[in-house]
Structure formats: C-alpha cells, structure tokens
Enzyme design. Structure first.
Site, PDB file in Angstrom:
ATOM      1  N   ASP A  68       0.809  -1.216   0.000  1.00 27.92           N
ATOM      2  CA  ASP A  68       0.000   0.000   0.000  1.00 27.92           C
ATOM      3  C   ASP A  68       0.848   1.274   0.000  1.00 27.92           C
ATOM      4  O   ASP A  68       0.293   2.376  -0.120  1.00 27.92           O
ATOM      5  CB  ASP A  68      -0.963   0.005   1.192  1.00 27.92           C
ATOM      6  CG  ASP A  68      -1.998  -1.101   1.077  1.00 27.92           C
ATOM      7  OD1 ASP A  68      -2.490  -1.331  -0.048  1.00 27.92           O
ATOM      8  OD2 ASP A  68      -2.308  -1.748   2.093  1.00 27.92           O
ATOM      9  N   ASP A 127      -4.549  -6.293  -5.479  1.00 32.11           N
ATOM     10  CA  ASP A 127      -4.598  -4.869  -5.124  1.00 32.11           C
ATOM     11  C   ASP A 127      -3.259  -4.187  -5.450  1.00 32.11           C
ATOM     12  O   ASP A 127      -3.205  -3.004  -5.783  1.00 32.11           O
ATOM     13  CB  ASP A 127      -4.866  -4.649  -3.633  1.00 32.11           C
ATOM     14  CG  ASP A 127      -5.693  -5.736  -2.958  1.00 32.11           C
ATOM     15  OD1 ASP A 127      -5.894  -6.802  -3.558  1.00 32.11           O
ATOM     16  OD2 ASP A 127      -6.110  -5.521  -1.818  1.00 32.11           O
TER      17      ASP A 127
HETATM   18  N1  GLY Z   1      -6.802  -3.078  -0.782  1.00 30.75           N
HETATM   19  C1  GLY Z   1      -7.813  -3.716  -0.044  1.00 30.75           C
HETATM   20  C2  GLY Z   1      -9.166  -3.600  -0.629  1.00 30.75           C
HETATM   21  O1  GLY Z   1      -9.373  -3.351  -1.803  1.00 30.75           O
HETATM   22  O2  GLY Z   1     -10.082  -3.779   0.139  1.00 30.75           O
END
Ligand code: GLY
Length: 403
Positions: A115, A182
């Site tokens: 992230d 993600d």
């Molecule tokens: N990155 C986590 C989600 O999309 O919930």
C-alpha cells in the site's frame, strides 16, 4: 493467462496524455464533477486533519483513520485533484498539512507493505507533480525504495502483506508468500521513481511484478484470483485463493477493478502491450456481468440467494480504469468500446449512488462493500470517493493524475 508479447511499443506517456473519451454524457458528468468538488470544499473544515476511513453503518458520516491505515491517502488524493481543478490554496494547504502522517509511515518499517503505492502516489507524488515541492519528491522516492526492496527472491513479485498479531498462524505465514491483486495499483510508484531517477531497477521490478500478476492472478477467461500463493524456497506458484471475495474460485469485483485500472495505467507508463491486452481482457470479462443499474455486485459470481450488495468502489475504480484504457488505445472502435463501458458504470453511479448533493453527507458515494464477510457491506468508502472523482475527471477529458 500467459504473456506472449512484452515488447515495448515505443508509445510515450506524454503523447498519450491528451485525450477526451468519446463519452455520450459529458454534461451530466460535468455537473456531477462540480457537485463533487463543492462537497470536497465543504468538507475541508469538517475533517480538519482527520482522514476518513469508512462510513459509519447506517449514516453518511465517516469514522477516521488512526495509525497504519491503507486508506489514509484517499482524502488527500481528493484534495489534490480538487486543487488541480480550482487552484484553491485551502485545498493545497489541507492536503499538505497531512504530510506528518506520511513521514510517520516512512519512519515505521512495520507499516510498510504494497500500500506504499496508494499512500505516496496520492500524497507526496501528487504534491510534487502539482507544486514541484522537493521534500515531497524525496519522501516519495524513499517510499519507492522501500516498495522495491520488498522483492523477496526467488518469488517474482514484491511482497504485498505483512503478518499481523491478529492473523492466525496459518494466514500469517501465507501472507508472506502471497501476491495480491490490489498491489497492481502500486507499481505506478516504481514507474514514477524510474522517470525521476533513471534507476532501471524500479522499472524492472514493477514489470516483473505485473507480469507475475498477469500470469497467475488472471485466469484464462480473464476473471481473477484475489491472491496467489508461491513457494518461498523455489519461487514456484502454488495456487490462487481469496481473502475478500466470495470463494477461492470466484471473481471479487474490486480485485478485478484494481487490475483493470492498474494494468491500464502500467500500459500508459510503459507502452507494454501485454499490460494493455490483460486490462482489455479483464474489462471484456465484466462487460456482460453488470446489473441493470451498471454498478457491480461485490463479487461477479454472487449467487441469486445472497443479498445483492453493490460495491460502488469497484464500480468507480473500474470506470476510471476503463477510461484509462480508452486513453491508452487512443481512438477508434477500441476507445469507443471502453468509454461506453466506463460511461455505463459511471452513469449508474451518478444516477443512483451519488450523495454529493445531499446536505450533511460526508462523502461522494454510498453503498461501498469493504469486506462483506466481516459485515462491512454497505458503507461510504474513501477509495470509492477518490476513484469516483478521478472517473468523473477522466470522463470530461482530464488526463493528468498521480499514477
Ligand atoms: N486493498 C484492499 C481492498 O481493496 O479492500
């Protein structure tokens, strides 16, 4: 899916940057964009230095981030986008006043995971791109170094998650050997760092990560796994599974959207046609799976006996990604096809889920599904709001973002 052609097409980010998608709804999207920006302006004093985390159940109010939250940059990203439209110094100051949080992220290695891409692209890269501020550039480059350093040979990707105290021992171990979908969004931080520094390893690691994602996360029919596990000793693939989707073999809507947007953007960053082809296949896969109102259910394989929760955040990310794809294609029937897909979803959001015009609402979109199996199924979400704003901007012809 397999990758046949990773050759660089030679198209540059700069030449692809001027693009008005052939949308049929520009007036409606322009109106919605104005409402969204007005709402963001109103929320600046309401939020102060707090960053929205998730809508409080049954309300249009937000609860706010504490420390180490992957969503901490989405409000900052909205502030920077709104600033790019209006030039209002209050928006810039409010976005920049959050810098201390991102400094703390850099100083806490335990908080570092994939992230870093979301966190630093929408804060420090945004600041640097819009203002040229050199400390912001330096912070984003440090974040890119940390992200690239998460490559754990021989596994062919940057490590996505960290084990947490709350995880079961089995899941904690599995997380250290998992590529999640993600993370395809975060590769833009490495492409940006390569453009800034000329350091080739950034682009090599990002390309490796994307290619592994395409090969293993995307199935032959262009649906996707949320996660894929590898053997840390040999780097060999083991198998796909889900964390937030319906089941291991289903197609989690937001996961599919992260890949469509991420790979389309990686195509703009590199000109690598394999990234574009994968995004095209994934967009085609969902095009006949949208409900009547255009907005995806939270999983594309949801059976009819389950409550049909929408995930408006998946819709917003997919719409922004499909416009990005249209921009990458550049014109002709392909650009029309992915603009029409983006239009369908975005129109559904504008007409049925937009709460920007609602007095007292602290967000732009209702009915996001953060994690349905944990009961987070019908909330405002800051990433839904961010990508909604981005999709509206792309729909009316803006092409400068922070990815
Ligand atoms: N990155 C986590 C989600 O999309 O919930």
């Amino acid at each position: 899916m397999s990758i046949n052609d990773t050759a660089d097409s030679g198209e540059s980010y700069a030449t692809l940057a001027q693009f008005q998608p052939p949308t049929a709804h520009k007036t409606q999207f322009t109106d919605a964009l104005q409402r969204a920006v007005a709402k963001i302006e109103q929320l600046v004093p309401v939020f102060g230095l707090r960053n929205p985390r998730m809508g409080v159940e049954g309300t249009y109010s937000y609860e706010f981030c504490t420390e180490d939250e992957w969503v901490a940059s989405f409000w900052t990203g909205q502030l920077w986008l709104a600033y790019s439209l209006t030039g209002d110094q209050r928006l810039k100051n409010s976005a920049r006043a959050r810098r201390g949080y991102f400094q703390r992220v850099l100083e806490n290695p335990a908080w570092h995971d994939h992230d870093l891409g979301f966190l630093f692209l929408l804060s420090c890269v945004a600041d640097y791109k819009l203002t040229g501020e050199s400390d912001a550039r330096a912070m984003a480059l440090r974040a890119a170094d940390f992200l690239a350093a998460r490559w754990r040979q021989p596994m062919p990707f940057v490590m996505c998650w960290n084990p947490m105290k709350r995880d079961t021992p089995e899941f904690a171990t599995r997380k250290t050997r998992t590529l999640n979908i993600d993370s395809l969004q975060g590769m833009s931080l490495l492409y940006w760092a390569h453009r800034e520094t000329g350091q080739r390893s950034f682009v090599d690691i990002a390309n490796m990560h994307n290619e592994t994602g395409i090969t293993h996360l995307i199935r032959d029919d262009f649906s996707s796994y949320h996660c894929y596990e590898f053997d840390p000793g040999t780097g060999k693939p083991i198998g796909g599974y889900t964390h937030q989707g319906l089941n291991d073999e289903s197609c989690w809507s937001r996961g599919q959207s992260w890949a469509i947007h991420g790979l389309a953007q990686s195509y703009l960053n590199t000109g690598n046609r394999a990234f574009r082809d994968a995004a095209v296949g994934m967009a085609d896969y969902i095009s006949d799976k949208l409900p009547e109102d255009g907005v995806p259910l939270w999983d594309y394989d949801l059976p009819t006996d389950r409550h049909p929760y929408r995930d408006t955040s998946a819709g917003a990310v997919t719409a922004a990604g499909a416009y990005t794809l249209a921009q990458g294609i550049g014109g002709g029937a392909g650009a029309e096809k992915y603009t029409a897909l983006a239009d369908k979803i975005l129109l559904g959001l504008v007409e049925n889920y937009d709460i920007a015009g609602l007095e007292g609402a602290e967000g732009l979109l209702k009915e996001g599904a953060a994690f349905v199996d944990l009961g987070r199924a019908d909330n405002m979400l800051p990433y839904g709001d961010y990508y909604y704003l981005e999709a509206l901007m792309r729909a009316v012809g803006h092409t400068e973002f922070f990815w």
